[in-house]
Structure formats: structure tokens, C-alpha cells
Enzyme design. Structure first.
Site, PDB file in Angstrom:
ATOM      1  CE  LYS A 105      41.912  42.299  27.992  1.00 42.34           C
ATOM      2  NZ  LYS A 105      40.777  42.853  28.764  1.00 42.34           N
ATOM      3  N   GLY A 107      47.625  38.065  42.465  1.00 39.80           N
ATOM      4  CA  GLY A 107      46.982  36.791  42.718  1.00 39.80           C
ATOM      5  C   GLY A 107      47.526  35.693  41.805  1.00 39.80           C
ATOM      6  N   GLY A 166      45.901  43.821  40.979  1.00 34.84           N
ATOM      7  CA  GLY A 166      45.594  45.195  40.589  1.00 34.84           C
ATOM      8  C   GLY A 166      46.033  46.192  41.659  1.00 34.84           C
ATOM      9  NE  ARG A 205      43.984  37.681  46.641  1.00 35.10           N
ATOM     10  CZ  ARG A 205      43.444  38.149  45.520  1.00 35.10           C
ATOM     11  NH1 ARG A 205      42.287  37.676  45.097  1.00 35.10           N
ATOM     12  NH2 ARG A 205      44.068  39.074  44.833  1.00 35.10           N
TER      13      ARG A 205
HETATM   14  C1  3PG Z   1      41.683  40.544  42.878  1.00 37.27           C
HETATM   15  O1  3PG Z   1      41.524  39.348  42.716  1.00 37.27           O
HETATM   16  O2  3PG Z   1      42.445  41.226  42.163  1.00 37.27           O
HETATM   17  C2  3PG Z   1      41.002  41.222  44.038  1.00 37.27           C
HETATM   18  O3  3PG Z   1      40.340  40.290  44.831  1.00 37.27           O
HETATM   19  C3  3PG Z   1      40.072  42.285  43.512  1.00 37.27           C
HETATM   20  O4  3PG Z   1      39.083  41.686  42.724  1.00 37.27           O
HETATM   21  P1  3PG Z   1      38.392  42.514  41.556  1.00 37.27           P
HETATM   22  O5  3PG Z   1      39.474  42.759  40.529  1.00 37.27           O
HETATM   23  O6  3PG Z   1      37.270  41.670  41.046  1.00 37.27           O
HETATM   24  O7  3PG Z   1      37.914  43.807  42.155  1.00 37.27           O
HETATM   25 MG    MG Z   2      41.797  41.443  39.802  1.00 41.96          MG
END
Ligand code: 3PG
Ligand code: MG
Length: 399
Positions: A206, A356, A380, A41
Site C-alpha cells: 500500500k 517484519g 511500522g 523476533r
Molecule cells: C508489527 O508487527 O508491526 C508489530 O508487532 C506491531 O503490530 P501492530 O501493527 O499490530 O501494532
Molecule cells: Mg505492523
């Protein structure tokens, strides 16, 4: 709807101007040493930062890391990220000890043209993630004071209605950075008219996290392959016993319903690697899904499943993959994720790796990143994009 881009901003000239860049530098850290275990990232925002540096901007970078609870928490400090970012940029990054306090103010004020500062973790401030508009707005005011313009290059966070993502762009001239543009360009190919067959592979732990995307994808995909911890809730829905495997009991009925409506598009494992315990040295065997011993838990998909998934993938023209097939961090349970990843690279298809974790898996397994069409930095975020949801960070850029 048109979004202004980094090139538009560069064309205006940014020399000597302060440009606030929201990045997603939420990288995985080693629990023991605190070292960055995957810097994907950080590397992903270099094109945007490099262009701003070259154009002589005073670059102020902000990001979250982990999920601290609105107050400083040293284990989530961005300091190690500042070090790594400096190495990759080939110039020191000035690190502010706080996000909008004295340290941040003097760090930003001290920047020369073409220099880069990184503010401390945004989520050390309750205003960043607050549901209260006024509290978020007050924090956004403080952040916005550090920039004459705002660049969103935090694709991984565009699905969050947070101050730095949603409220700051309402306060400053705003553009999309190179990473955000590229991600949206690629993912829009999948939601547009993907070349068929379009095969999606979903894993991870999940079902509840993936439910919305499964619902949204079922009508559009040709095949949906399901592995990872979430497959056991589906297997249970088929009436199988899953031993002590991960199971979301309250999702069994939902999974049964999805299977009924799936027109045979959903492919589930036929064999799994079942172990005595969640540990790299646990006794384990490959078993058929109708023969999972009651005291064992499934930690990977089995070889016959990998072969079946690989066969489906070999036909595909478009592939989206999110979520590991097993506990790939433990060598005995990595073969499923590796097998599926390799099948994706071999397919004559446009492939997108979302998330990620899956992106980190690709790199941790030593696979060649360039053999995938695109590796998204958003987990997400990419799922919510595919669901067709309006993403706060993108909506804010459109205004
Ligand atoms: C992730 O790792 O999915 C993003 O950096 C967003 O992080 P978060 O899900 O804690 O908002
Ligand atoms: Mg996340």
C-alpha cells in the site's frame, strides 16, 4: 534526552526482583498448522532476557500477537511462543493462561530467581489498545503490579500508544532493553547524516501506508526505488494502464504530485511479471510497464528493473529497505525481492532492513542475515522513526 538502559538496571542488582519485560513476540504463524514460521523476533529479545536470567531476576515477559479484538481468541494465543522461547533460552518458560487474571498472578508469584514467565496475549484485554486513558491506565495498573521494574524491549511496538508500551513505564522504574537500544542507535544513523549516496528501497502493497515516510525521505535521500504492489499506483500516475494490478485509485493524484516534486529521485519499475491470477500456478510473463495486459496483474518487478535497482544500489553508501518487491511467498514471483536483497548484500554500504515482512523475506529466501548491516524487528516502528515522529514507547522511557 537520556534513557536509562538495561545495564543501569543490572548495575543496581535485580536478583530476586520481578522485572516486567515488554517484548514484541508478534511472530508470523502458519495459517493451517499454527506453527511459528519465523522466530526472528523471539531470538531478538534473547540478549535482554538472558542477561536478566543470569542476574537472577524473576522475569515476567508480556507481548501482543496479531490483532485480536480485546477479548481472548485462541488463534492468537502466545502459548506456542512460550514453547519456542523456552527452547531458545534453554529453560522452561512458565506460561500464564491469561494476562492479568488468576493464572497470571499465580504464575508470577511462583517464579523462582532466574525463572521466566510469559503472560497471555496483551490484546486479549481491551485496556491494552484503548484510546480511553482511564481504561488503558486501569489495565496498566494491573500489569505494573507484576514488576518491580520495567524493561521495554519491544521495538516493533514503540510506535503504539498502548498500555504496556506507554502507560506501564509511567508506573515503574523503566529502562530500554538491548534490542530497543540497538535499533534506535542504528536508525538514528539514518536520520542523522547518512553517508551518501543514501538509497532507499520501498515495497509492500500500500502506498497509503508509506506516504508519510516517502514525504519525509524525499528531501534527504539520493534515490528512492519503488517496487511491490504500491508501484502500480505510481505507474498509473504516470499515465500507464496497470491491468488488474493492485491500485489505490484515491492515491493516484498524490503519487503524481510526489513524482513531480521528486527531482527525478524516484525510480519506478520498467518491467513487471504479470499473471492471470494471484496464485503460484497462474500463467505469467514479463512485460514492459507500458504493455501490461488489461486482464493481468503485476506480482513482481521484472529482471530489467532488478538490474536497474541493483545498479543504483551498487553506488550506495547507505541503504534502507522496507517491503518486498513482489509476492515472494510464491516462487514464480520471488525473483524481484531476491534480486534486490542480493544487490543490497553486495553493495559496499551500511544497510538496514526495516520491517517484519522484509526481515522474514530475507530469512525465507535463505539469505545470509549477517551480510546486512542491521535487520530491524520493527516495520511500522522503523518507518515512523524515519519519519521523525515522536514514538510513544521511546517518549515514555525518556520521562
Ligand atoms: C508489527 O508487527 O508491526 C508489530 O508487532 C506491531 O503490530 P501492530 O501493527 O499490530 O501494532
Ligand atoms: Mg505492523
Amino acid at each position: 534526552m537520556s534513557i536509562r538502559t538495561l545495564d543501569d538496571l543490572l548495575a543496581e542488582g535485580v536478583s530476586g526482583r520481578r522485572v516486567l519485560v515488554r517484548a514484541d513476540l508478534n511472530v508470523p504463524l502458519d495459517k493451517q498448522t499454527g506453527d511459528i514460521t519465523d522466530d526472528g523476533r523471539i531470538r531478538a529479545v534473547l540478549p535482554t532476557l538472558g542477561a536478566l536470567v543470569e542476574a537472577g531476576a524473576k522475569v515476567v515477559v508480556c507481548s501482543h500477537l496479531g490483532r485480536p479484538k480485546g477479548t481472548p481468541d485462541p488463534q492468537f494465543s502466545l502459548r506456542p511462543v512460550a514453547g519456542r522461547l523456552g527452547e531458545l533460552l534453554g529453560a522452561p518458560v512458565h506460561f500464564a493462561e491469561d494476562t492479568v487474571g488468576d493464572s497470571a498472578r499465580s504464575t508470577v508469584a511462583g517464579l523462582a530467581d532466574g525463572q521466566v514467565a510469559l503472560l497471555e496475549n496483551l490484546r486479549f484485554n481491551a485496556g491494552e489498545t484503548s484510546k480511553d486513558e482511564a481504561e488503558r491506565g486501569a489495565f496498566a495498573d494491573q500489569l505494573a503490579a507484576f514488576g518491580d521494574a520495567y524493561v521495554d524491549d519491544a521495538f516493533g511496538a514503540v510506535h503504539r500508544k498502548h498500555a504496556s508500551v506507554y502507560d506501564v513505564p509511567a508506573r515503574l522504574p523503566h529502562v530500554a532493553g538491548r534490542l530497543v537500544l540497538r535499533e534506535v542507535e542504528v536508525l538514528s544513523k539514518l536520520t542523522g547524516s547518512p553517508e551518501r549516496p543514501y538509497v532507499v528501497v520501498l515495497g509492500g502493497s500500500k502506498v497509503s501506508d508509506k506516504l508519510a515516510v516517502i514525504e519525509a525521505l524525499l528531501p534527504t535521500v539520493d534515490r528512492l526505488l519503488i517496487g511491490g504492489g504500491m508501484c502500480f499506483t505510481f505507474l498509473k500516475a504516470q499515465g500507464l494502464e496497470v491491468g488488474t494490478s493492485l491500485l489505490e485509485k484515491d492515491m493516484v493524484e498524490t503519487c503524481r504530485n510526489l513524482l513531480e516534486r521528486s527531482d527525478g529521485k524516484i525510480m519506478l519499475p520498467v518491467d513487471v511479471v504479470a499473471a492471470d491470477a494471484f496464485a503460484p500456478d497462474a500463467a505469467h510473463d514479463t512485460v514492459r510497464v507500458d504493455g501490461i495486459p488489461s486482464h493481468r496483474l503485476g506480482l513482481d518487478i521484472g529482471p530489467e528493473t532488478v538490474a536497474g535497482f541493483a545498479a543504483a544500489l551498487s553506488q550506495a553508501k547507505t541503504i534502507f529497505w522496507n517491503g518486498p518487491m513482489g509476492v515472494f511467498e510464491m516462487a514464480p514471483f520471488a525473483a524481484g525481492t531476491r534480486g534486490v536483497a542480493e544487490a543490497i548484500t553486495k553493495a559496499d554500504a551500511f544497510s538496514v532492513v526495516g520491517g517484519g515482512d522484509s526481515a522474514a523475506a530475507v530469512r525465507a529466501l535463505g539469505l545470509d542475515e549477517s551480510s546486512f548491516g542491521h535487520i530491524s524487528t520493527g516495520g511500522g516502528a522503523s518507518l515512523e522513526y524515519l519519519e521523525g515522529k515522536s514514538l510513544p514507547g521511546i517518549a515514555a522511557l525518556e520521562n
